[in-house]
Scaffold this motif. Structure first.
Motif, PDB file in Angstrom:
ATOM      1  N   ILE A  86       0.871  -1.184   0.000  1.00  0.00           N
ATOM      2  CA  ILE A  86       0.000   0.000   0.000  1.00  0.00           C
ATOM      3  C   ILE A  86       0.903   1.228   0.000  1.00  0.00           C
ATOM      4  CG2 ILE A  86      -1.811   1.214   1.252  1.00  0.00           C
ATOM      5  CD1 ILE A  86      -2.581  -1.454   2.518  1.00  0.00           C
ATOM      6  N   TYR A 105       6.233   2.504   0.190  1.00  0.00           N
ATOM      7  CA  TYR A 105       5.233   1.441   0.101  1.00  0.00           C
ATOM      8  C   TYR A 105       5.272   0.593   1.368  1.00  0.00           C
ATOM      9  CZ  TYR A 105       4.410   2.580  -4.783  1.00  0.00           C
ATOM     10  OH  TYR A 105       4.052   3.240  -5.936  1.00  0.00           O
ATOM     11  N   VAL A 106       4.091   0.330   1.906  1.00  0.00           N
ATOM     12  CA  VAL A 106       3.972  -0.473   3.131  1.00  0.00           C
ATOM     13  C   VAL A 106       3.608  -1.891   2.723  1.00  0.00           C
ATOM     14  CG1 VAL A 106       2.822  -0.681   5.357  1.00  0.00           C
ATOM     15  CG2 VAL A 106       3.140   1.580   4.319  1.00  0.00           C
ATOM     16  N   ASN A 112      14.642 -10.318  -1.145  1.00  0.00           N
ATOM     17  CA  ASN A 112      14.885  -8.891  -1.283  1.00  0.00           C
ATOM     18  C   ASN A 112      13.827  -8.357  -2.250  1.00  0.00           C
ATOM     19  OD1 ASN A 112      16.189  -6.441  -1.163  1.00  0.00           O
ATOM     20  ND2 ASN A 112      17.607  -6.943  -2.819  1.00  0.00           N
ATOM     21  N   TYR A 113      13.140  -7.279  -1.868  1.00  0.00           N
ATOM     22  CA  TYR A 113      12.012  -6.795  -2.667  1.00  0.00           C
ATOM     23  C   TYR A 113      12.353  -5.490  -3.373  1.00  0.00           C
ATOM     24  CZ  TYR A 113       9.239 -10.239  -0.158  1.00  0.00           C
ATOM     25  OH  TYR A 113       8.749 -11.404   0.360  1.00  0.00           O
ATOM     26  N   ASN A 114      11.612  -5.236  -4.441  1.00  0.00           N
ATOM     27  CA  ASN A 114      11.750  -3.935  -5.087  1.00  0.00           C
ATOM     28  C   ASN A 114      10.904  -2.911  -4.327  1.00  0.00           C
ATOM     29  OD1 ASN A 114       9.192  -4.721  -5.904  1.00  0.00           O
ATOM     30  ND2 ASN A 114       9.355  -3.627  -7.840  1.00  0.00           N
ATOM     31  N   TYR A 115      10.816  -1.683  -4.859  1.00  0.00           N
ATOM     32  CA  TYR A 115      10.240  -0.593  -4.065  1.00  0.00           C
ATOM     33  C   TYR A 115       8.766  -0.808  -3.711  1.00  0.00           C
ATOM     34  CZ  TYR A 115       8.044   1.171  -8.367  1.00  0.00           C
ATOM     35  OH  TYR A 115       7.289   1.299  -9.500  1.00  0.00           O
ATOM     36  N   ASP A 116       8.004  -1.501  -4.595  1.00  0.00           N
ATOM     37  CA  ASP A 116       6.582  -1.682  -4.271  1.00  0.00           C
ATOM     38  C   ASP A 116       6.241  -3.152  -4.001  1.00  0.00           C
ATOM     39  OD1 ASP A 116       6.711  -2.756  -6.781  1.00  0.00           O
ATOM     40  OD2 ASP A 116       5.089  -1.564  -7.646  1.00  0.00           O
ATOM     41  N   SER A 138       6.476  -5.738  -5.675  1.00  0.00           N
ATOM     42  CA  SER A 138       5.893  -6.531  -6.753  1.00  0.00           C
ATOM     43  C   SER A 138       6.914  -7.499  -7.343  1.00  0.00           C
ATOM     44  CB  SER A 138       5.362  -5.610  -7.860  1.00  0.00           C
ATOM     45  OG  SER A 138       6.414  -4.813  -8.376  1.00  0.00           O
ATOM     46  N   GLU A 139       8.187  -7.296  -7.049  1.00  0.00           N
ATOM     47  CA  GLU A 139       9.238  -8.191  -7.530  1.00  0.00           C
ATOM     48  C   GLU A 139      10.128  -8.576  -6.347  1.00  0.00           C
ATOM     49  OE1 GLU A 139      10.246  -6.743 -12.002  1.00  0.00           O
ATOM     50  OE2 GLU A 139      10.769  -5.331 -10.421  1.00  0.00           O
ATOM     51  N   SER A 140      10.688  -9.756  -6.438  1.00  0.00           N
ATOM     52  CA  SER A 140      11.573 -10.184  -5.351  1.00  0.00           C
ATOM     53  C   SER A 140      12.697 -11.055  -5.889  1.00  0.00           C
ATOM     54  CB  SER A 140      10.791 -10.961  -4.285  1.00  0.00           C
ATOM     55  OG  SER A 140      10.288 -12.156  -4.836  1.00  0.00           O
ATOM     56  N   LYS A 141      13.720 -11.141  -5.098  1.00  0.00           N
ATOM     57  CA  LYS A 141      14.867 -11.960  -5.479  1.00  0.00           C
ATOM     58  C   LYS A 141      15.441 -12.582  -4.206  1.00  0.00           C
ATOM     59  CE  LYS A 141      19.423 -11.560  -7.555  1.00  0.00           C
ATOM     60  NZ  LYS A 141      20.532 -10.656  -7.757  1.00  0.00           N
TER      61      LYS A 141
END
Lengths: 270, 755
Positions: free
Chosen positions: B669, B677-678, B729-733, B735-738
């Motif tokens: 959110i 982003y929370v 590890n997540y991106n800023y929102d 929606s992607e992770s690694k």
């Protein structure tokens, strides 16, 4: 001590990934900020007008549904979910359809949409501690954007409610650097219309202190990359549009004061 | 004529023997390399078979005929045979150096009988921990090979039997210290060469310790050498250090060690050269240890231990981490502590003794990012005393464990929510709360332990015990009596033989909430102490039966019931007539259960240690939702093997650990005020990282010179370069992770000189 060792460890191992999508890149539906005409009010039944700024370039204009709810902050900072259902002083403000094509088509599907008015319930500071009354509590407004019942984006902002005699006001953008539709690296900078405000607050011991706002900027672009997309207001950054130049592009900057006050600027290229 | 000639020859011969003078020969026998003085060692002089024996200082004196050459022979078990033809001259002092057959001893041992009053206590000595592969010679890292110790993903902290890192208390010489590791868990805060042993106490530990519902890690500094001055210098890729020690008088001796890291410079260099390596922090640390001992008599001993540790970090973040605007700018972190620990041991009689130990020191934490900071400065006084009394079948222990702290805390930080399923909220989400407060708090603890064994030879050993704690920091409880925490503890053993027994330990334990949770500035001063009930049963059999070779078996089952655990609370509570946010409450609980087995086998050259722990750690949150603990590790299997050949030691460690639980993120959110982003979390800890597998290798080689020893080692962590998952590890929102990987193959080379 242990907590802060963990925090330090977080910084130690934090790393990004160049393959992640970029924060500054505008494409899918996204809320870039929500303006409030009065970021801080008293608990005397005041009305605040909120204006979301969105971008939906990839979908080239469509109708989205905007549902707005509000309540007293359930305690997001202390771990509660961002959710107003069942919370104190809940209001369903609106649920309406917004035609982005009609509203934003001329500005590359990026810009401010319909404003909504919210009346902050009176006396919500009653029985709060003197520190909370002076520093204020948050009245939370949650926006839910969807298409065909499928959620696109949830976002929220706070309206600060306090007894502070001098309320926060929005910063303004005075001017920004000129940019053109060019594949060359270009400087991005902005001048605020006024100096950051000094404001007073009660510290945790109840003693009155003063502090000063810090203005910071968030830059977005529909083409290319921005070197540092989140910078302080006095910092210059750089943009390089895609080498395969598009016919048009848009660059957006949001100015925030860190206390809920904000302003924005949309630059359409060419 | 013939007679005359014989007479002359005989006379000449006689005269020659008559003129062969006796001379006094002196010498010293030392161990080659270490120059340790060899006492009670026999030196044979051939061909006359004259024997000399060294005294306690390694010295010998013998009267020999003044013949030109003698064959000198020393044949001592564990040492290469010394045989040399030496010229004997009046006034010459012989130095005889004996070379040990094996200089590298390796054995990971649970110390058995010495002061092992607590059946849950396990200890590693210097010899045990120094050569453990993957531990880099570090005592606390080596402890992670023992049963019940979780594989730590928070490098600087030790997790015991499915608890949390906060449930473990650290001590040096039984006095509390705030940290046991330098930043990031690189190494412990005392140079390993200054440590005699590290103790690990788990579920069911005795009354001597408290204030920790998980367990205790205690480092014991060693006594300085008294025979001569001695020095050690070492360096590896992380740090370098020096240690000197020796006698200062007939009864007094000292030890001083100091280390300084250069890992920060190494990491900086790597970060500059390696594309995509985002290690932005360059940590550095310094530590020093001082020990002075004065043995006034066999019954009275005084000692002073000084400790100093400082970790520093400074850097500038040009861009916000994770697109969180608050996490940029000047970053600074200093974590330090110092202690001076005075101790007096007095053996009043054969059956009565006591010690008292007073520690004075301070803790410092300074954490700053931009204008947000935490600044903690405290002065600490801790006192620990114990009186021990033996009777026919009883041994009684009475002790006190007191601490007092003067603090000065300043903060300007947002609220940290720790109940976040391991997914941290952005720093910018909460509004900063500022304030500074001075004050003090104290903690009182009393304990008694009573061991009963019929005439010291019965099969049953019963140990009822009681610990009483009082915390002034919490306002919970209306009167002093209400605030007293009675914690009965009990252990018993059934001895099948001197080396084989069943054991049971149980008790009640408590722990003060973290300082940030219970302080009146930004926490909840009405929090109650955390409570745990432990049960630990087991069977041990030392099949070595007194010898050094063979098999030792340790098994155990443990259960821990946890109550009044602290959780975040956004509830409004009435305080002094107004409503304010509660911040924290005691509404969570948990249970942990599991089993552990530890097998140790050793023969002349081989050693094999295997530990396996199976455990389940559950928590129930304030809403009654049951979930796994963040630190639940179902299987934890470690095998360490070593082979010693002359001056080489080859060792290896294999680890298999179930992947840690993690919380899925189902989106985010957008916080439009703060431009962050929370995360929207799924069920807490409902997924797991992939299982952890790692193989480490270590090769040690000693080079023995007459007066010093050079040791070299190569320690390779994760020799197969397996990419172990430590989370996402997540991106800023979000929606992607690694997958965030653990350490890649990491070779460490070190040198150590002992003088």
């Amino acid at each position: 001590m242990r907590l802060f060792l963990s925090v330090c460890l977080f910084f130690l191992v934090s790393c990004g990934d160049d393959n992640f999508k970029k924060y500054a890149a505008l494409s899918e539906f996204r809320v870039l900020g929500i303006l409030a005409d009065n970021p801080e009010v008293s608990d005397t039944n005041e009305t605040v007008s909120l204006t979301p700024v969105v971008s939906d370039i990839a979908n080239e204009g469509r109708t989205v549904t905007m549902k707005v709810e509000s309540c007293v902050d359930p305690g997001i900072a202390t771990g509660e979910e961002v959710n107003c259902e069942g919370e104190a002083l809940y209001q369903l403000i609106t649920e309406e359809n917004i035609d982005l094509n009609a509203l934003l088509g001329a500005s590359y599907y990026t810009g401010a949409i319909n404003s909504i008015d919210i009346t902050v319930p009176e006396n919500i500071l009653a029985n709060r501690s003197p520190i909370e009354q002076f520093n204020g509590i948050d009245y939370l407004v949650i926006f839910n954007f969807s298409v065909g019942g499928e959620e696109l984006v949830r976002t929220f902002r706070r309206i600060k409610v306090s007894t502070k005699p001098e309320k926060n006001s929005n910063p303004t953008i005075s001017s920004s650097s000129d940019i053109s539709l060019s594949a060359n690296e270009q400087a991005l900078s902005l001048v605020a219309g006024e100096s950051p405000q000094e404001f007073s607050f009660l510290d945790l011991t109840g003693e009155q202190k003063t502090s000063k706002e810090v203005y910071y900027l968030s830059w977005f672009t529909s083409s290319g990359e921005i070197e540092n997309s989140q910078v302080y207001v006095d910092e210059e950054t750089k943009i390089t549009l895609d080498s395969n130049l598009p016919n048009e592009a848009v660059v957006v900057v949001f100015l925030r004061d860190g206390r809920g006050g904000s302003d924005f600027l949309v630059k359409k290229l060419p | 004529m013939k007679f005359v000639i014989y007479t002359i020859l005989y006379s000449l011969l006689f005269i020659q023997f008559a003129w062969a003078e006796k001379i006094q020969v002196k010498g010293i026998v030392k161990e080659m390399g270490s120059r340790r003085l060899m006492k009670e060692t026999k030196i044979f002089f051939l061909p006359e078979k004259v024997v000399a024996v060294t005294n306690e200082f390694g010295e010998f004196s013998v009267t020999l005929d003044d013949q030109k050459k003698w064959d000198v022979i020393v044949n001592l078990a564990g040492y290469k045979k010394f045989k040399e033809s030496l010229e004997i001259k009046e006034g010459r002092v012989f130095n005889i150096y004996l070379e040990k057959i094996e200089y590298n001893l390796f054995e990971t041992t649970i110390v058995a009988k010495s002061d092992k009053r607590d059946p849950t206590k396990k200890s590693l000595t210097y010899t045990d921990f120094y050569s453990t592969p993957g531990a880099g010679g570090d005592p606390v890292k080596a402890v992670s090979n023992l049963p019940g110790i979780n594989r730590s993903t928070q490098g600087a902290r030790v997790v015991i039997q499915g608890g949390t890192p906060d449930d473990t208390q650290y001590g040096v010489n039984q006095q509390y210290v705030p940290i046991v590791f330098h930043f990031g868990g690189i190494t412990s805060v005392i140079m390993p060469e200054a440590i005699e042993s590290v103790d690990y106490l788990s579920a069911g530990y005795g009354p001597e310790y408290g204030k920790a519902i998980g367990g205790i890690i205690n480092l014991n500094t060693r006594s300085p050498r008294t025979d001569r001055y001695y020095g050690i210098g070492f360096l590896d890729i992380f740090n370098g250090g020096l240690l000197v020690e020796g006698p200062v008088s007939e009864k007094g001796s000292f030890l001083l060690s100091a280390r300084r890291s250069w890992v920060g410079e190494v990491l900086k260099k790597i970060a500059e050269e390696e594309d995509g390596f985002d290690f932005t922090v360059a940590p550095s640390y310094t530590d020093a240890t001082f020990v002075y001992e004065y043995n006034k008599s066999k019954a009275k001993k005084y000692s002073v231990t000084g400790l100093y540790s400082l970790d520093e970090l400074k850097f500038v973040l040009d861009m916000p981490l994770g697109n969180d605007p608050s996490t940029r700018g000047d970053f600074k972190n200093e974590t330090g502590f110092h202690r001076v620990i005075g101790r007096f041991d007095h053996e009043l009689s054969k059956n009565k003794k006591y010690f008292t130990s007073l520690a004075v020191g301070g803790d410092q934490i300074f954490f700053k990012i931009n204008d947000q900071f935490l600044d903690v400065d405290s002065t600490n006084y801790t006192l620990r005393s114990e009186y021990q009394m033996k009777k026919t079948s009883w041994t009684h222990y009475f002790g006190l464990d007191w601490s007092y702290e003067d603090y000065n805390v300043g903060i300007n930080l947002p609220f940290f929510d720790s109940d976040n399923g391991g997914i941290r909220n952005p720093f910018s989400l909460g509004e900063s709360r500022a304030g500074r407060r001075e004050g003090n708090w104290y903690e009182l603890g009393f304990y008694s332990r009573h061991n009963y064994q019929l005439n010291n030879e019965g099969n049953w050993v019963f140990t009822p015990a009681m610990r009483l704690d009082y915390y002034s920091a919490t306002e919970e409880g209306e009167s002093l009596v209400d605030k007293l925490l009675w914690q009965p503890r009990f252990s018993m053993k059934y001895l099948l033989s001197d080396y084989e027994f069943f054991r049971l330990s149980s008790g009640i334990y408590n722990q003060l909430p973290e300082e940030r949770e219970v302080n009146s500035l930004a926490g909840n001063p009405y929090l109650k102490p955390l409570i745990a009930r432990h049960l630990n049963i087991g069977y041990e059999n030392d099949l070595r039966k007194g010898s050094t070779d063979g098999l030792k078996v340790y098994t155990g089952l443990f259960y821990k019931d946890l109550n009044d655990l602290v959780n975040s609370s956004s509830r409004l509570v009435e305080r002094a007539g107004t409503f304010t946010t509660e911040n924290f409450s005691n509404e969570s609980s948990g249970e942990i259960y599991g089993g552990e087995i530890y097998l140790q086998y050793k023969n002349d050259q081989w050693a094999l240690n295997t530990s396996y722990t199976i455990a389940r750690s559950n928590r129930v949150d304030q809403y009654g939702v049951k979930q796994l603990s963040q630190f639940d590790q179902t299987h934890n299997f470690n095998v360490i093997g070593s082979y010693q050949y002359e001056r080489w030691t080859f060792s290896t460690r294999f680890r298999f650990v179930t992947g840690n639980p993690r919380t899925p993120v189902n989106g985010a959110i957008y916080d439009a005020d703060n431009d962050v982003y929370v995360p929207v979390r799924g069920d807490f800890f409902s997924e797991r990282n992939k299982d952890f597998l790692q193989l480490d290798l270590r090769i040690d080689r000693k080079f023995i010179f007459r007066d010093w020893i050079l040791s070299a080692y190569l320690d390779i962590q994760n020799v197969t370069n397996r990419s172990n998952s430590e989370g996402l590890n997540y991106n800023y929102d979000y929606s992607e992770s690694k997958v965030t990987s653990g350490i890649p193959v990491l070779p460490t080379f070190g040198l150590k000189g002992e003088f």
